[in-house]
Design a protein around this motif. Structure first.
Motif, PDB file in Angstrom:
ATOM      1  N   GLY A  64       1.051   8.775   3.207  1.00  0.00           N
ATOM      2  CA  GLY A  64       0.335   9.319   2.561  1.00  0.00           C
ATOM      3  C   GLY A  64      -0.144   9.728   1.841  1.00  0.00           C
ATOM      4  N   THR A  65      -0.300   8.344   0.760  1.00  0.00           N
ATOM      5  CA  THR A  65      -0.546   8.032  -0.599  1.00  0.00           C
ATOM      6  C   THR A  65      -2.260   7.967  -0.850  1.00  0.00           C
ATOM      7  N   CYS A  66      -3.282   7.033  -1.375  1.00  0.00           N
ATOM      8  CA  CYS A  66      -3.820   6.738  -2.175  1.00  0.00           C
ATOM      9  C   CYS A  66      -4.528   6.826  -3.822  1.00  0.00           C
ATOM     10  N   GLU A  84       6.104   8.621   4.492  1.00  0.00           N
ATOM     11  CA  GLU A  84       7.106   8.371   4.048  1.00  0.00           C
ATOM     12  C   GLU A  84       7.963   9.299   2.794  1.00  0.00           C
ATOM     13  N   ALA A  85       9.040  10.061   2.904  1.00  0.00           N
ATOM     14  CA  ALA A  85       9.684  10.765   1.693  1.00  0.00           C
ATOM     15  C   ALA A  85       9.290  10.713   0.379  1.00  0.00           C
ATOM     16  N   THR A 118       5.630  15.667   1.718  1.00  0.00           N
ATOM     17  CA  THR A 118       4.669  14.934   1.498  1.00  0.00           C
ATOM     18  C   THR A 118       3.103  14.987   2.669  1.00  0.00           C
ATOM     19  N   TYR A 119       2.548  15.852   1.269  1.00  0.00           N
ATOM     20  CA  TYR A 119       0.661  16.187   2.320  1.00  0.00           C
ATOM     21  C   TYR A 119       0.082  15.378   2.678  1.00  0.00           C
ATOM     22  N   PRO A 120      -0.185  13.844   3.105  1.00  0.00           N
ATOM     23  CA  PRO A 120      -1.528  13.257   3.534  1.00  0.00           C
ATOM     24  C   PRO A 120      -2.797  13.206   3.393  1.00  0.00           C
TER      25      PRO A 120
END
Length: 483
Positions: free
Chosen positions: A400-402, A45-46, A384-386
């Motif tokens: 793509g987050t944590c 998701e952007a 967004t870079y996963p």
């Protein structure tokens, strides 16, 4: 655990298998690529969920488009120009294909390039990015901006500040790494860890010996008697394509090369960066150097010292960004890249990750319901870079987050390293605190030069080592890498 592993693998695979076959080859010139938004290929998701808000931002910005770095690249281009001048009369009477007829107009091809310096396009890139950053993060401000001491990076910081702050820019503190105390900089860690230029040159020579001769033969079959290209002339023409674009946004040389030939040049640039501060660097030197940035990021987002600011605006090099990605393992190839052959499907791709004026933006954010606790996201060149190495939940993979906690756990490699400890010494060895410069006589000529005027006054010792007509200067903690 098995299902989670499969899901993480699918995220990772998306970084590898999307080859962008229909992408414009002129947007893939490795780290010499003009700035462009990264291609949408990661299937995340952007935008963050509506109940989330960003509370801390850390920007690491590469300098904008520049002229050739170091005398070697300019020497290749000048050699090409001289070859064409020597064959001027033969070219005038030749029947050339349309894409080479520019050699018959006026004086033919002349290179008007300003080595080392930010181009007018580079200035525009940074000004525009400053404006866009202000529009995206209007409520974030800072009184201090920080850059590498290399002049084009300082200039990039200045033009970004003009775009972001306008007249208020004159009241900002524009500092360089020379103003910041400490044994190693997260912006230029290679000044405290030697780069093995002989190894780098060896890797690049192996690959250029594979792909340049066939291009040279093809061009010589087209060119008239009296004009004979060497592989160095072909190399110079490839660089002329890239640097004409950097200076004027167009180049007649780019139309001379086939798509696969430009892809081979792109791969050369990838090998250069990978062997310098990436996964191919000997003894894990790339990830070790990148660990300095990762630790700084974690300290700021965790507010370890209790003095974290909402915004950090910092400016460096392609090596700065790629070393950091290497430390986190975010673009690692298995098996590693090799000069034995082009790897079409690869994660390590400088065209997408560090074009001129690349933007690595880290966001810390919190949410009312969507996520628990502080989270972290990487936006690389506006996409967004996963963070697949720390993704633990379905939501992580979707966006793509944590979580910040998971990010810290996933980067134990970096947080465990201290400057000068056994891991650092194993990677940097006797070059800790020492930077090695080689004025290479090898055929490969992509070796940048030092800003000698800035270090002569601080020079502690110089060791001259003769071999293959090379001179190695050993400079203590004072040399500036120029990439």
């Amino acid at each position: 655990m098995f299902i989670q592993g499969i899901l993480n693998w699918l995220t990772l695979a998306s970084l590898t298998f999307n080859s962008h076959k229909h992408d414009d080859p002129l947007k893939r010139l490795g780290n010499l690529t003009p700035y462009r938004v990264a291609p949408t290929s990661h299937k995340v998701e952007a935008e963050l969920p509506g109940d989330c808000s960003v509370d801390r931002v850390m920007l690491m910005h590469r300098h904008g488009s520049r002229g050739p770095a170091g005398s070697e690249e300019m020497t290749l281009i000048n050699s090409l120009v001289q070859t064409l001048r020597d064959g001027h009369d033969a070219l005038q009477d030749a029947h050339l294909p349309e894409n080479l007829r520019f050699l018959q107009t006026g004086k033919g091809y002349e290179a008007h390039l300003d080595p080392e310096n930010l181009t007018i396009i580079g200035r525009q890139q940074l000004f525009n990015h400053g404006v866009e950053f202000g529009l995206k993060y209007p409520n974030f401000t800072t009184e201090t901006l920080l850059s590498s001491a290399t002049q084009r990076v300082v200039d990039s910081m200045y033009f970004f500040a003009q775009g972001r702050f306008g007249r208020e820019a004159k009241d900002k503190n524009l500092l360089t790494v020379n103003d910041i105390p400490g044994p190693v900089s997260w912006i230029t860690p290679w000044t405290s860890c030697g780069l093995d230029w002989q190894y780098i040159a060896q890797v690049l020579n192996e690959w250029s010996n594979v792909y340049l001769p066939s291009i040279t033969k093809r061009l010589n079959d087209i060119l008239p008697y009296g004009v004979f290209f060497t592989d160095d002339d072909t190399h110079g023409a490839l660089y002329a394509c890239a640097y004409d674009l950097a200076a004027r946004d167009e180049s007649p040389w780019c139309d001379v090369f086939h798509t696969d030939e430009l892809a081979n040049f792109e791969y050369e640039m990838d090998l250069f960066v990978d062997a310098s501060t990436g996964y191919l660097a000997p003894n894990d030197a790339g990830p070790v150097m990148g660990s300095v940035f990762v630790k700084k990021l974690i300290n700021r987002f965790s507010n370890t010292g209790g003095e974290a600011q909402p915004l950090y605006l910092e400016f460096g090099h392609d090596f700065t960004i790629m070393a950091a990605l290497a430390a986190m393992g975010l673009n690692e190839d298995d098996p590693p890249l090799s000069p034995d052959g082009l790897r079409e499907h690869r994660r390590f791709r400088t065209s997408y990750q560090v074009p001129f004026a690349a933007q690595m933006v880290w966001e810390r954010f919190t949410c009312e319901e969507s996520f628990d606790g502080p989270q972290i996201r990487l936006v690389l060149n506006e996409e967004t870079y996963p963070l697949w190495t720390c993704a633990e939940t379905k939501h992580d993979r979707r966006f793509g987050t944590c979580s910040l906690d998971a990010f810290v756990r996933a980067n134990k490699f970096s947080t465990d390293i201290e400057f000068g400890d056994d891991t650092w010494q194993a990677a940097c060895g006797t070059h800790s605190g020492v930077w090695m410069f080689k004025d290479s006589c090898l055929r490969y000529r992509h070796i940048p030069v030092l800003e000698l005027p800035s270090v002569l006054g601080k020079l502690v010792s110089a060791i001259f080592c003769f071999g293959c007509n090379n001179i190695i200067f050993t400079l203590l903690m004072t040399a500036k890498f120029d990439a």
